[in-house]
Design an enzyme around this catalytic site. Structure first.
Site, PDB file in Angstrom:
ATOM      1  CD  GLU A  53     -10.228  36.202  -1.481  1.00  0.00           C
ATOM      2  OE1 GLU A  53     -11.255  35.476  -1.238  1.00  0.00           O
ATOM      3  OE2 GLU A  53      -9.534  36.091  -2.752  1.00  0.00           O
ATOM      4  NE  ARG A  94     -12.457  40.381  -2.090  1.00  0.00           N
ATOM      5  CZ  ARG A  94     -13.420  39.243  -1.807  1.00  0.00           C
ATOM      6  NH1 ARG A  94     -14.332  39.592  -0.757  1.00  0.00           N
ATOM      7  NH2 ARG A  94     -13.642  38.407  -2.589  1.00  0.00           N
ATOM      8  CG  HIS A 135      -5.928  42.324  -6.352  1.00  0.00           C
ATOM      9  ND1 HIS A 135      -6.732  41.537  -5.609  1.00  0.00           N
ATOM     10  CD2 HIS A 135      -4.958  41.803  -6.657  1.00  0.00           C
ATOM     11  CE1 HIS A 135      -6.096  40.396  -5.217  1.00  0.00           C
ATOM     12  NE2 HIS A 135      -4.910  40.418  -5.995  1.00  0.00           N
ATOM     13  CB  SER A 164     -12.989  31.226  -5.541  1.00  0.00           C
ATOM     14  OG  SER A 164     -12.541  32.564  -5.280  1.00  0.00           O
TER      15      SER A 164
END
Length: 461
Positions: free
Chosen positions: A341, A413, A368, A35
């Site tokens: 997340e 993830r 997502h 990020s």
């Protein structure tokens, strides 16, 4: 393809998740924040002078961002020990650059941008492309065509941009850059992704009138990411009026200005620390993450509180953050709206707890990289779990788990969540573990290195 269909072909290779043979005791150096890296690249590309990003993340998402900016005319030179300056390598390549020098230039088209399946690339770059001189075409992985972009597309049109998307509100599309954008006030519904707000704010200093973004919808998810955008804009010299500083709720204002070329050191990616901290919790061990910041806007910092509530303890020292498990995992009732997340790894830990968990405030995860709620329920249940979807989350009732294939749906993830379960459940195999390169290069190497002597050879179910 629906959000929870399994992949086929080369990605079907199965990675036997290592089984821990005792309490983990390790120090794990987590690569830089995705990020921060991608926001830093955008701000440096729009600055009035060259800047540096030090210790950036080199992963598929960040390399896609860098290559897209280079296609628009921005110079990005990489300083590494094993590569010549200026070589960014192919997306997904490993190895490590320690600094990127970003040299702003006049943005131009025609250009083609491959977004992969990176939300930050597909949402942050269209406003930049609107400032370019010429057309910029955006396309990406098949899943990227299903992810919503209407918030950015509609907002840019309202601000004066011309975009061809055939009415889809999604990729593929072409932004016809006019060399400048008027900017001004705009109303958007960013309830499906906070990235819609960040996308407009990051480029706003270059708009003729700046921007006033007013969110008009349900509660915004992932507010820490917007705070990160605001903090980084201010550090680059932008004037930003934001709600957390006493401003009007759900309204952000950025004034037109020149941005500074910064020398930015990228923090470790705290969200990517989640599986490693979880390893300490589920094995009753101890893991230290060096360079954990005392103050940060990264959502991953919430892991300190969440995993402590689930039965561990943590200490922040000069050595970093040390998290220690007790051997007991407690279920949790948690609103993860701002830190969605983190949900996959938290869900994996909850499936191994001694009491029920309720994770809520995360309906937006259905949009997502995959439908994360459906995928987590399906994969944990196929290992013997009891997970049900709710309107805005998951209810997880722990059950004895068994081995099996844990599908990832090309979602990094999901892969790390499966690895956490595999620490204490024999015979778990992760399909397409290579998808972790999206944000965490060489996850399998980091994982097995962390486990060291505390592992037993993983066996197929």
């Amino acid at each position: 393809m629906t959000g929870i269909e399994t992949s086929s072909g080369a990605h079907d290779a199965l990675w036997p998740a290592p089984l821990a043979d005792g309490a983990v005791d390790a120090t794990v150096t987590v690569p830089g924040s995705k990020s921060v890296t991608n926001r830093g690249l955008i701000l440096a590309a729009l600055a009035a002078e060259p800047g540096w990003l030090r210790r950036p993340l080199r992963s598929r998402d960040t390399l896609l961002m860098a290559e897209a900016l280079r296609a628009l005319g921005v110079g990005i030179e990489e300083t590494v020990s094993d590569r010549s300056p200026g070589s960014l390598g192919a997306p997904g390549s490993e190895g490590g650059g320690e600094a990127w020098r970003v040299i702003p230039a006049g943005l131009h088209g025609p250009a083609t941008v491959d977004v992969g399946n990176a939300g930050t690339v597909m949402r942050f770059l269209p406003p930049v492309a609107a400032l370019a001189d010429g057309p910029v075409r955006f396309d990406g992985d098949p899943r990227s065509h299903e992810r919503p972009l209407h918030g950015v597309i509609d907002a840019l049109r309202a601000l004066g941009a011309r975009i061809d998307d055939d009415g889809r509100g999604a990729l593929p599309m072409t932004v016809h850059g006019g060399g400048a954008l008027d900017g001004g006030p705009v109303r958007i519904d960013a309830s499906s992704s906070s990235q819609f707000v960040s996308a407009l704010l990051l480029s706003a200093p270059r708009f003729n009138q700046g921007v006033e973004v007013r969110h008009v919808g349900a509660a915004l998810p992932s507010l820490p990411h917007i705070r990160m955008t605001v903090d980084m804009l201010r550090a680059a010299g932008a004037a930003v009026d934001a709600p957390e500083a006493g401003g009007e709720p759900n309204v952000w204002r950025v004034s037109p200005s020149a941005l500074l070329g910064r020398d930015l050191v990228v923090e470790p990616d705290l969200s990517n620390a989640a599986p490693f901290l979880a390893a300490a919790l589920v094995t009753g061990g101890r893991v230290t993450i060096p360079d954990w910041p005392e103050r940060t806007t990264q959502p991953g910092d919430a892991l300190r509180r969440i995993f402590t509530d689930m039965g561990g303890s943590c200490e922040l020292t000069d050595a970093g953050l040390t998290f220690t498990g007790t051997g007991r995992i407690t279920g949790i009732d948690a609103d993860l709206h701002e830190v969605g997340e983190l949900t996959p790894v938290i869900a994996a830990v909850a499936a191994l707890a001694d009491s029920e968990s309720s994770l809520h405030g995360i309906a937006h995860l259905r949009l997502h990289e995959t439908d994360r709620l459906a995928a987590l329920a399906k994969e944990i249940n196929e290992l013997g779990g009891d997970v049900t979807e709710t309107a805005d989350g998951l209810r997880i009732r722990p059950r004895p788990l068994h081995g099996g294939v844990f599908h990832t749906y090309e979602d990094h993830r999901l892969a790390t969540a499966g690895a956490v379960i595999g620490l204490v459940v024999e015979g778990v195999q992760i399909e397409n573990v290579a998808t972790t390169a999206k944000t965490l290069p060489d996850f399998p190497g980091l994982w097995t290195g962390m486990l060291g002597a505390a592992t037993a050879p993983a066996r197929r179910a």
